[in-house]
Design an enzyme around this catalytic site. Structure first.
Site, short mmCIF file in Angstrom:
data_model
loop_
_atom_site.label_atom_id
_atom_site.label_comp_id
_atom_site.label_asym_id
_atom_site.label_seq_id
_atom_site.Cartn_x
_atom_site.Cartn_y
_atom_site.Cartn_z
N GLY A 1 -7.74 9.55 10.37
CA GLY A 1 -7.93 9.71 11.80
C GLY A 1 -9.02 10.70 12.18
N ASN B 1 -9.32 1.58 10.19
CA ASN B 1 -8.36 1.38 11.28
C ASN B 1 -8.73 2.18 12.51
OD1 ASN B 1 -6.11 0.61 12.75
ND2 ASN B 1 -4.78 2.13 11.81
N THR B 2 -8.66 3.52 12.39
CA THR B 2 -8.89 4.37 13.56
C THR B 2 -10.24 4.09 14.24
OG1 THR B 2 -7.58 6.10 12.53
CG2 THR B 2 -8.95 6.74 14.39
N ALA C 1 -9.54 5.64 5.03
CA ALA C 1 -9.33 6.83 5.85
C ALA C 1 -10.58 7.68 6.01
CB ALA C 1 -8.21 7.72 5.32
N GLY C 2 -10.81 8.09 7.23
CA GLY C 2 -11.88 9.03 7.53
C GLY C 2 -13.19 8.39 7.94
N LYS D 1 0.88 -1.17 0.00
CA LYS D 1 0.00 0.00 0.00
C LYS D 1 0.91 1.22 0.00
CE LYS D 1 -3.16 2.66 2.83
NZ LYS D 1 -3.61 2.90 4.21
#
Lengths: 376, 263
Positions: free
Chosen positions: B163, B211-212, B189-190, B102
Site C-alpha cells: 500500500g 492492487n493498490t 506490493a509497493g 497465496k
C-alpha cells in the site's frame, strides 16, 4: 511497564502548554514529514493545526485509500443486557436511572441475530452493562455460541474482564474488543464514576493490553469526546493505541471517536466538541498511525458521517439500535443513548456505493477454536 | 531468446498464462469494476482474500464478479502464523476456490510485513497437501531459497511495504532473488506506478502483482491498461537484452591506450 506508567509521563500540564505554543511553521514541518512522532501528533492536535484542516484531510484521505482501499467495513451493535451496577454520570444505563432493565435470553438472541443476519451483515458487536452477576461470562459465552451460527466476526464492548475470561470468550469466537477509557483525565474519571467496579481507573486502562495478551485479534480504544478537553483525550487515546501497536504488532489496533449524545439522565457534557474538532482528531490520528482502524458510529448524524467517509474512517455501524431487544420488541425501550444516524443497512450500503465506497459486510473468517496468539 | 509475445508464457504450477500482470480484488470502490479491470489488464490470475468471501452469499459477493476462466488465487490475509494460514488455505479449497494459494502470514499490523519463518512452515505443510503455493515474502533471498526448496510454485517478494506505492525500494535484494531463484518471481506490493512495474520486468522479474496502484487510481480501469502495457514493455526489453549501461563515456582509453602507442 504498563500503559499507566507510559501515560503518567505525559499527563501533567506541560502537554497542554506545548499544544498552545505550537506555531504555524511547526505544523507545516510536520505535514511535510513521511512518518510522524508522538510530538508531531500532538502538534497536529493544536489549535494552530486547525488552520491546516484541508491539507490534513487531503493527506489523511490519500493514506487511507492506499492502506485500506475505497472500502468500509459495516457492523451493527446488539445490546444483550442493560443491567448495570455502575453510576457513570454520562450513561443511560446508570444504575440510578429508572429505565426498564432487560436481558435477552439465548432464544431471544437467536431471534435478533436472525433479524440482523437477514440484512447481510457478518460483523456483530455485542454490548452489555456492567452486571456480571446477571450477565456473566457464562451467559456471554452462551450468546456467542448462538451468534457464531450467523456471523463471521464477533466484537464485544462489555465490562472489564480478566485476561483468562478474555481468553475464554476468544475461544467461543470473539475476535475483537472495544473498551473505552471514557476520559484519560484521572481526577475527572473518578468524579464521573462515583460507584461500581468501573471506578477503578487503572484496572480499566489495563484491559486493552490484557486482551492483546489473551490473543484478541483486534482491540479498539477511545475516549468519549465531550467529557474533557478533546485534544487531551485524543492525544492519550492515540498514545494508548501507539503503545499497543508497538508492543502487540500482531493485534489489529483500532480507535473510535464517540462523541457525547443525549441520553436518559440529563448529564451535560463539560466540553463542546465541534464537527471540525472531530475532523482534526481523525485526520491527525490517520497521519500519525496510517494503519490504525478508525470507527465512527451512528452517534453522528447521517450528513456528517457521509462527509467523514474519505477522511480516514474504516468501520461504520449501520442499522443500529441501542436498546435491549430493540429490533424485535413491541414496546418502546430507551437505549443507552440516542442514535443520530438512523439509516438501515441497505440505506447505508446504497449511500456508500453512491459515494464511491464499497460496503464490506464480511472482513474476517472465524477459523474455529484457538490458533496460537496468546501470550503472557 | 524469444520476442514473440504469443509464445512467451508465464508458467506457474504447470499452467501457462499469456499475461504477466496479476491483479487483486480488495480495494476497489465497487466489486462490479472487477470485470472491466480484468479486461483492461488482460490479467489471467486474480487474488482474493478468503476473509472477504461470504460463502452464504446473501449479499453482493466478490466471487460473482470474477470472470470465468480466471485462475483464482485465494490469499490468507489476516493469518498471523503458519497454523492460521494453513487453516485458511484448507477452507478455501473446501469451498471450491481451487488448490492455488497465496500465503500471507503477517504478524505485524503496523507495517504489514510478512513473517518469513512462518511462511516457510506454512508452505511446507501446504505443498505436502497438494496446494500450488505462492508465498508473499520480504525481499529476502535466503527465505526465497528456502521456499523454493520447500516446493513453492513461485515466490512473491515485495518491492516496498504494502500500500505504500513507493516502488522498488528493495531493488538490490530483488535482483539477487531474480538471478538466483529458478521458480517464477512475482514482484508483489509497493509498486505505485507503471514505470516501476516496467523496471521490475526489465530486471528480469517474471510477473508483477498490482492492487493498490490500480485500485487507488482516479480511473482504475485505465490504470489497469497502463500497467498491462508497462509490463509488456518491460518484459520485451528484458527479452531483447538491454545494452550495457556505462557510468562514464567510453570514447578513449586513458588507462590502456599506451598499449597501442607507437614508440
Amino acid at each position: 511497564m504498563g500503559f499507566y506508567e507510559c501515560y503518567a509521563v505525559y499527563r501533567d500540564g506541560a502537554l497542554c502548554r506545548r499544544v498552545e505554543s505550537t506555531t504555524d511553521a511547526d505544523v507545516r514541518r510536520v505535514l511535510s514529514k513521511r512518518t510522524l512522532t508522538l510530538e508531531d501528533f500532538l502538534c497536529l492536535l493544536s489549535p494552530v493545526a486547525g488552520l491546516h484542516l484541508e491539507q490534513m484531510a487531503q493527506q489523511a484521505h490519500a493514506l487511507t485509500v492506499s492502506q485500506f482501499g475505497r472500502t468500509m467495513v459495516l457492523f451493527t451493535p446488539l445490546y444483550l443486557s442493560n443491567f448495570c451496577t455502575n453510576s457513570c454520570l454520562y450513561c443511560g444505563f446508570n444504575q440510578t436511572n429508572r429505565i426498564v432493565r432487560r436481558q435477552l435470553t439465548v432464544a431471544e438472541v437467536d431471534v435478533e441475530a436472525q433479524a440482523i443476519a437477514d440484512t447481510g451483515l457478518k460483523h456483530i458487536l455485542i454490548l452489555t452493562g456492567d452486571a456480571p452477576a446477571v450477565a456473566g461470562v457464562d451467559y456471554i459465552e452462551g450468546c456467542c455460541k448462538v451468534l457464531n451460527r450467523y456471523f463471521s466476526a464477533i466484537g464485544m464492548e462489555i465490562y472489564a474482564l480478566s485476561q483468562a475470561d478474555y481468553r475464554r470468550l476468544i475461544d467461543v469466537g470473539v475476535d475483537s474488543l472495544t473498551i473505552y477509557q471514557e476520559t484519560y483525565n484521572e481526577a475527572l474519571y473518578r468524579r464521573l464514576h462515583p460507584k461500581g467496579p468501573k471506578r477503578d481507573y487503572r484496572f480499566r486502562m489495563d484491559r486493552p493490553e490484557r486482551a492483546c495478551r489473551a490473543g484478541m485479534r483486534s482491540v479498539n480504544v477511545g475516549a468519549l469526546l465531550g467529557l474533557d478537553d478533546w485534544r487531551r483525550d485524543i492525544f492519550f487515546a492515540g498514545l494508548h493505541a501507539q503503545y499497543l501497536l508497538d508492543r502487540y504488532p500482531e493485534t489489529e489496533i483500532g480507535i473510535s471517536l464517540p462523541r457525547m449524545r443525549p441520553h436518559v439522565g440529563g448529564f451535560q457534557p463539560g466540553w463542546i466538541v465541534e464537527d471540525r474538532h472531530i475532523v482534526q482528531a481523525m485526520t491527525a490520528l490517520r497521519l500519525f498511525m496510517p494503519r490504525v482502524g478508525i470507527t465512527i458510529s451512528t452517534r453522528e448524524s447521517a450528513r456528517f458521517r457521509d462527509r467523514l467517509l474519505p477522511l480516514g474512517v474504516t468501520r461504520m455501524s449501520a442499522g443500529s439500535c441501542t436498546a435491549v431487544g430493540g429490533r424485535t420488541d413491541e414496546g418502546e425501550n430507551p437505549g443507552q443513548f440516542e442514535i443520530s444516524d438512523e439509516r438501515s443497512v441497505p440505506e447505508m450500503a446504497a449511500m456508500l456505493r453512491r459515494s464511491g465506497w464499497q460496503p464490506v459486510f464480511k472482513d474476517w473468517q472465524a477459523l474455529g477454536g484457538t490458533v496460537g496468539g496468546a501470550r503472557g | 531468446m524469444n520476442t514473440e509475445n504469443a509464445t512467451d508464457f508465464l508458467t506457474i504450477g504447470g499452467q501457462e498464462f499469456d499475461s504477466r500482470l496479476l491483479i487483486g480484488t480488495g480495494k476497489y470502490p465497487a466489486d462490479d469494476l472487477i470485470p472491466e479491470i480484468v479486461a483492461a489488464s488482460g490479467s489471467r490470475i486474480i487474488t482474493v482474500a478468503l476473509r472477504r468471501v461470504d460463502f452464504a452469499a446473501t449479499t453482493d459477493n466478490v466471487m460473482q464478479h470474477i470472470p470465468d476462466g480466471m485462475q483464482l488465487l485465494p490469499n490468507t490475509s489476516g493469518a498471523r502464523n503458519a497454523e492460521e494460514a494453513v487453516r485458511i488455505a484448507r477452507l478455501a479449497r473446501a469451498i471450491g476456490c481451487g488448490n492455488w494459494v497465496k500465503i500471507e502470514v503477517i504478524p505485524d499490523y503496523k507495517y504489514l510485513l510478512p513473517d518469513g519463518h512462518e511462511t516457510v512452515r506454512a508452505t511446507e505443510i501446504l505443498v505436502e497437501e497438494g496446494f500450488v503455493v505462492l508465498p508473499y515474502i520480504n525481499a529476502d533471498p535466503v527465505v526465497a531459497r528456502r521456499l523454493e526448496n520447500a516446493g513453492a510454485a513461485a515466490v512473491m517478494p515485495l518491492g516496498a511495504p504494502i500500500g505504500s506505492n513507493r516502488g522498488l525500494t528493495t531493488r538490490e535484494m530483488l535482483q539477487i532473488i531474480i538471478d538466483d531463484i529458478e521458480v517464477p518471481v512475482v514482484v508483489d506490493a509497493g509498486i505505485g506506478k507503471p514505470s516501476q512495474a516496467c523496471e521490475a520486468m526489465q530486471m528480469g522479474a517474471d510477473a508483477c502483482l498490482v492492487n493498490t496502484a490500480i485500485a487507488s487510481a482516479a480511473n482504475p480501469v485505465t490504470m489497469a491498461g497502463a500497467f498491462a502495457a508497462a509490463i509488456r514493455a518491460g518484459r520485451l526489453a528484458w527479452l531483447a537484452g538491454p545494452g550495457v549501461v556505462r557510468a562514464v563515456a567510453a570514447a578513449s582509453s586513458p588507462l590502456t591506450g599506451f598499449l597501442y602507442e607507437q614508440e
